[in-house]
Design an enzyme around this catalytic site. Sequence first.
Site, PDB file in Angstrom:
ATOM      1  CE1 TYR A 167      -2.927  -3.111   0.467  1.00  0.00           C
ATOM      2  CE2 TYR A 167      -3.404  -2.416   2.708  1.00  0.00           C
ATOM      3  CZ  TYR A 167      -3.580  -3.306   1.662  1.00  0.00           C
ATOM      4  OH  TYR A 167      -4.427  -4.369   1.819  1.00  0.00           O
ATOM      5  CG  HIS A 217      -0.340  -8.409   0.289  1.00  0.00           C
ATOM      6  ND1 HIS A 217      -0.134  -7.059   0.284  1.00  0.00           N
ATOM      7  CD2 HIS A 217      -1.672  -8.558   0.074  1.00  0.00           C
ATOM      8  CE1 HIS A 217      -1.269  -6.421   0.090  1.00  0.00           C
ATOM      9  NE2 HIS A 217      -2.217  -7.313  -0.049  1.00  0.00           N
TER      10      HIS A 217
END
Length: 274
Positions: free
Chosen positions: A44, A102
Amino acid sequence: MNIYFRNGFERAFGTFPLKGEELVSALRTATQVGYRAIDTAQMYENEAEVGAALRECNVLRSELCITTKVHPNNFSEGKFLPSVEASLKNLQIETADVLLLHWAPIDGDIAPSLRMLEKAANLGLTKHIGVSNYTAAMMRRAKQLVERPIVTNQVEFHPLLDQSVLLKAATETGIPLTSYCSVARGEVFKYPLFGEIGQGYEKTSAQVVLRWILQKGVPINTMSTKPVNIEANFKVTDFTLSSVDMDRIDTLLKTNFRVVTSDRVPWAPIWDGV
């Protein structure tokens, strides 16, 4: 039992794709309405801003559950631990509450990254370990590969996508699911059923969707920049959907609308069918 439910962190505030003042403002509102579980990731590119914003919010570190995720580009032995240490520095914390992988590697070999994840926990860089975007087969394999409990598999989960295969795998492996894309990036609002059901509970369509997910035994991640929506998304534990309404919503699972595909994310695996 899922650690998020057990510790009262079943409602997390997600920070993708927020940055800058928009992120600071949203986190300020989120902590004010009661959020204490915060979700971010190396991918992010906002961990430093999340860390700074949480400091400004003046919430005790002991009250927070901070989850971050290791980028697949950092899965190699030389990059993994330094990347986690950088994440902690950016977040201004000594240890993560939950550290996730992730995505699975594109080559599908999950063993090396899982071992590095466990090593990070053994070194005290995180209290708990988990994964994200794993298929049922990956969940079963992961269970065999590591000794530490895998506390979650964070996946796309909403009423327009049948994830019964993953739910079954969660029961079999003891690896609970948590949700992202909980309102399918707004796709759920195209379906009048949620509003119709919401009228009976004096709740919004989004609140009905989020409550349905919770009643499936899956903690939720939500994100909004609008204070009214941030608060509404948090207020989903003061009502219970009837079994009839749960079944009505279940009929939409056959839609099989998926937000995250390989067109969007190169690491997306061949997802489980039903």
